[in-house]
Design a protein around this motif. Structure first.
Motif, short mmCIF file in Angstrom:
data_model
loop_
_atom_site.label_atom_id
_atom_site.label_comp_id
_atom_site.label_asym_id
_atom_site.label_seq_id
_atom_site.Cartn_x
_atom_site.Cartn_y
_atom_site.Cartn_z
N SER A 1 55.08 -21.62 -21.13
CA SER A 1 54.04 -20.68 -20.71
C SER A 1 53.61 -20.99 -19.29
CB SER A 1 52.84 -20.79 -21.66
OG SER A 1 53.17 -20.36 -22.96
N SER A 2 52.89 -20.05 -18.69
CA SER A 2 52.40 -20.22 -17.33
C SER A 2 50.94 -20.69 -17.35
CB SER A 2 52.50 -18.89 -16.57
OG SER A 2 53.84 -18.50 -16.44
N ILE B 1 51.72 -19.60 -27.30
CA ILE B 1 51.68 -20.66 -26.29
C ILE B 1 52.94 -21.51 -26.45
CG2 ILE B 1 50.43 -22.69 -25.45
CD1 ILE B 1 47.89 -21.40 -26.65
N LYS C 1 56.39 -15.50 -25.59
CA LYS C 1 55.24 -15.47 -24.68
C LYS C 1 54.61 -14.09 -24.61
CE LYS C 1 57.77 -17.54 -21.49
NZ LYS C 1 58.22 -18.18 -20.22
N ASP C 2 55.43 -13.04 -24.66
CA ASP C 2 54.90 -11.68 -24.66
C ASP C 2 54.12 -11.38 -25.94
OD1 ASP C 2 56.00 -11.22 -22.20
OD2 ASP C 2 57.70 -10.05 -22.92
N SER D 1 53.52 -23.27 -15.47
CA SER D 1 54.46 -24.22 -16.05
C SER D 1 54.01 -25.66 -15.86
CB SER D 1 55.85 -24.02 -15.44
OG SER D 1 55.83 -24.23 -14.04
N LYS E 1 60.72 -15.47 -23.55
CA LYS E 1 59.88 -14.36 -23.09
C LYS E 1 59.32 -13.55 -24.26
CE LYS E 1 59.80 -10.49 -19.80
NZ LYS E 1 59.14 -9.54 -20.69
N TYR F 1 52.28 -26.65 -18.99
CA TYR F 1 52.95 -26.56 -20.29
C TYR F 1 54.33 -27.22 -20.31
CZ TYR F 1 49.17 -23.39 -21.37
OH TYR F 1 47.93 -22.86 -21.58
N HIS G 1 52.06 -13.50 -27.16
CA HIS G 1 50.87 -14.36 -27.03
C HIS G 1 51.03 -15.70 -27.73
CE1 HIS G 1 49.05 -10.83 -25.31
NE2 HIS G 1 49.27 -10.14 -26.42
#
Length: 611
Positions: free
Chosen positions: A168-169, A148, A143-144, A171, A140, A174, A146
């Motif tokens: 990443s979303s 990938i 991903k927070d 899913s 997290k 990715y 930015h």
């Protein structure tokens, strides 16, 4: 009518990518699978498009212990050095500390020191973290920030639930299997290419640079809306058809919006007076990234699609390698699809929604279809003339009427459950849908209603292509190293053809033989009636791509395209190479034939149209 443009100014350095590979070498992986993972990472690095930019690469070999290394890639020699380092990475054979490895990746990015350069993490694991930091919390944080995050499954017994939460979303886009590395290469190269297109190196002086230009149909366009947000004070000029309509200052604290009237008289700089060109120039020390969208346009001409859309395109008699048009493209590879009037469709990427209709004779965009649905990348034609498009991000099928003269082209939206890799229109407007992600059944849906009629069960990895063959049968190919022949009538499996590696492209030759293009650079020729392998064509120096990279000719020859940037013409019966063409500057991704008898080969940087 308004056209809208959004420009987000970001501070980028010359490096086109920061990427970190995390390779799980824990006890649950096993030494043989660890070796396969290393080989896969090597293939990924060998196929990175470096061009003139620098790529920063981090390597993390982890179990309970964490071993890290960092490298710069500026040349092929740098790649060779990195490949040797990967080959020497030891198998650690301990517990699985995926959370610790992800936290280490975050620290490496911090050490790289460029928060605005595109950043990617690829973690290759079985999803069985059992020691160390919280794996989901560590993912997290990345991903927070930015980053990938790709989660690539090793082995057959994979914990996809953990991989889905790491990635990443969405899913489905990715989370990959190890055998799907070619898809990852393609997506990462798209990130590199987009960055290199929209960003340029800045000297420590104020310079004026063209940071954005676009051309669009403008039959009734009167206004242009442009929004600019900066991280530094910039002066931006907006020019339409060579006429400066505005000069504005934007600052970090305040974004600026222009709503400007298009000049009533202008000197056009496009091939057609029905097009307008918008250019944006900036005087600044920073470069810029941008996204554009055109919510609606008026059609320039009517594209009429015959109701007899299932008629196959006639094979050309020969291929001489005579180039007709070379069209540079700046938004990387997007799939093409032929229309019966000689035009072709071009899709768009993950965050885009537009479908372009191109004139294949002039090499220009005639019309653009838009919706709110992202990533139109698969297409087909139904018997009533409707175009069907698949939108991977939204898991939808859209039906379009191309014969209308107004903006009411979109006729129906069908929600589906599949993450699609291929789409083939069958008789009675049924669709054969090949999947990637976590389910690999071939789904047969009705193209008009969307109802599921049956499932073809057997493939165990991504299905790349499905084709109709004689006697109501289908043939499909997959990353599970097989081509499979099915009954179209009841969905039963008729025959399985084994290969040495993933099968990316298939095509039926004039004599009924099956050609199959492979991940190991070879092309198998099969007699599908007997199941006998006739020949193995070798000559390409890289993989045969997975977007229809084989094309049969009327005289029995076979044309192939590859990641080695070449087109090759073969006699598939005796295995001789008749022609080798090296016109493409980057990897070849697709071969398409138009109804106007032109062949199109598509790479990540150009569309070549051949006589």
């Amino acid at each position: 009518m308004f056209c809208f443009f959004n420009l987000d100014h970001l501070e980028y350095e010359q490096s086109s990518l920061d990427i970190i590979y995390l390779i799980d070498s824990s006890r649950s992986i096993g030494e043989n699978n660890f070796k396969e993972a290393k080989k896969t990472v090597v293939k990924m690095i060998e196929n990175l498009e470096t061009n003139n930019s620098t790529i920063k690469v981090g390597l993390i070999n982890y179990s309970t212990a964490i071993m890290e290394q960092s490298f710069f890639i500026k040349s092929e020699k740098d790649k060779e050095t990195l490949v040797q380092k990967i080959s020497n990475m030891p198998y650690l054979n301990q517990s699985t500390a995926s959370g610790d490895a992800l936290n280490k990746a975050f620290k490496i990015f911090d050490k790289f020191g460029r928060t605005k350069t595109p950043r990617v993490v690829l973690i290759l694991t079985d999803g069985k973290s059992n020691v160390g930091a919280d794996v989901f919390g560590a993912a997290k944080i990345l991903k927070d920030s930015h980053v990938i995050v790709y989660a690539v499954g090793i082995k057959n017994n994979i914990n996809f639930e953990e991989l889905s939460k790491i990635a990443s979303s969405p899913s489905e886009s990715y989370v990959k299997k190890l055998t799907e590395y070619e898809l990852i290469i393609s997506e990462i190269n798209s990130i590199i290419e987009l960055h290199e297109i929209t960003h340029s190196e800045n000297n420590n002086v104020n310079t004026t640079s063209l940071i954005f230009t676009t051309t669009f149909p403008v039959e009734n366009v009167t206004n242009v809306n442009i929004n600019i947000t900066s991280i530094a004070s910039t002066q931006t000029q907006v020019i339409i058809d060579k006429t400066t309509i505005s000069t504005i200052i934007s600052t970090p604290e305040k974004s600026s919006t222009i709503i400007s009237t298009r000049p009533s008289t202008s000197s056009t700089i496009t091939p057609s007076e029905n097009y307008a060109t918008v250019s944006v120039k900036e005087t600044s020390k920073i470069s810029s990234s941008l996204t554009t969208s055109i919510p609606s346009t008026s059609p320039l001409t009517t594209t009429t699609t015959s109701a007899r859309t299932t008629t196959p395109i006639t094979y050309g008699y020969n291929f001489t390698g005579k180039l007709k048009l070379n069209i540079p493209i700046k938004d990387s590879f997007q799939r093409l699809f032929s229309l019966p009037n000689g035009d072709f469709i071009r899709g768009s990427g993950w965050k885009d929604t537009k479908i372009e209709i191109w004139d294949s004779q002039q090499g220009i965009v005639k019309r653009i279809l838009t919706s709110v649905y992202q990533n139109p990348n698969l297409f087909g034609l139904l018997s009533n003339g409707y175009l069907i498009s698949s939108h991977a991000v939204n898991k939808t099928l859209l039906l379009w009427d191309l014969s209308t003269n107004n903006n009411d082209h979109l006729k129906k939206v069908i929600q589906i459950e599949e993450t699609l890799m291929c789409l083939t229109v069958l008789k009675n407007d049924d669709l054969a849908l090949g999947q990637s992600g976590l389910n690999f059944d071939i789904i047969i849906r009705n193209g008009l209603t969307g109802l599921v009629k049956r499932r073809l069960i057997g493939h165990t990895s991504t299905v790349y292509q499905i084709k109709r063959i004689q006697n109501d049968k289908l043939v499909s190919c997959s990353a599970d190293t097989t081509a499979r022949i099915w009954s179209e009538l009841d969905g039963s499996l008729v025959k399985t053809l084994p290969h040495s590696s993933s099968v990316y492209s298939i095509e039926i030759l004039k004599n009924g033989y099956l050609a199959a293009g492979l991940n190991d650079n070879s092309i198998y020729i099969w007699d599908i009636n007997t199941g006998n392998l006739i020949r193995n064509l070798r000559g390409h120096g890289n993989i045969i791509c997975n977007y229809e990279c084989l094309f049969p000719l009327f005289n029995g020859d076979l044309l192939s395209g590859s990641y080695d940037r070449t087109l090759k013409l073969w006699n598939p019966l005796d295995g001789s190479l008749k022609l080798n063409i090296e016109e493409h500057k980057t990897i070849v991704r697709q071969l398409v034939v138009t109804y106007s008898k032109n062949l199109i080969s598509v790479s990540t940087s150009e569309i070549l149209i051949w006589n």
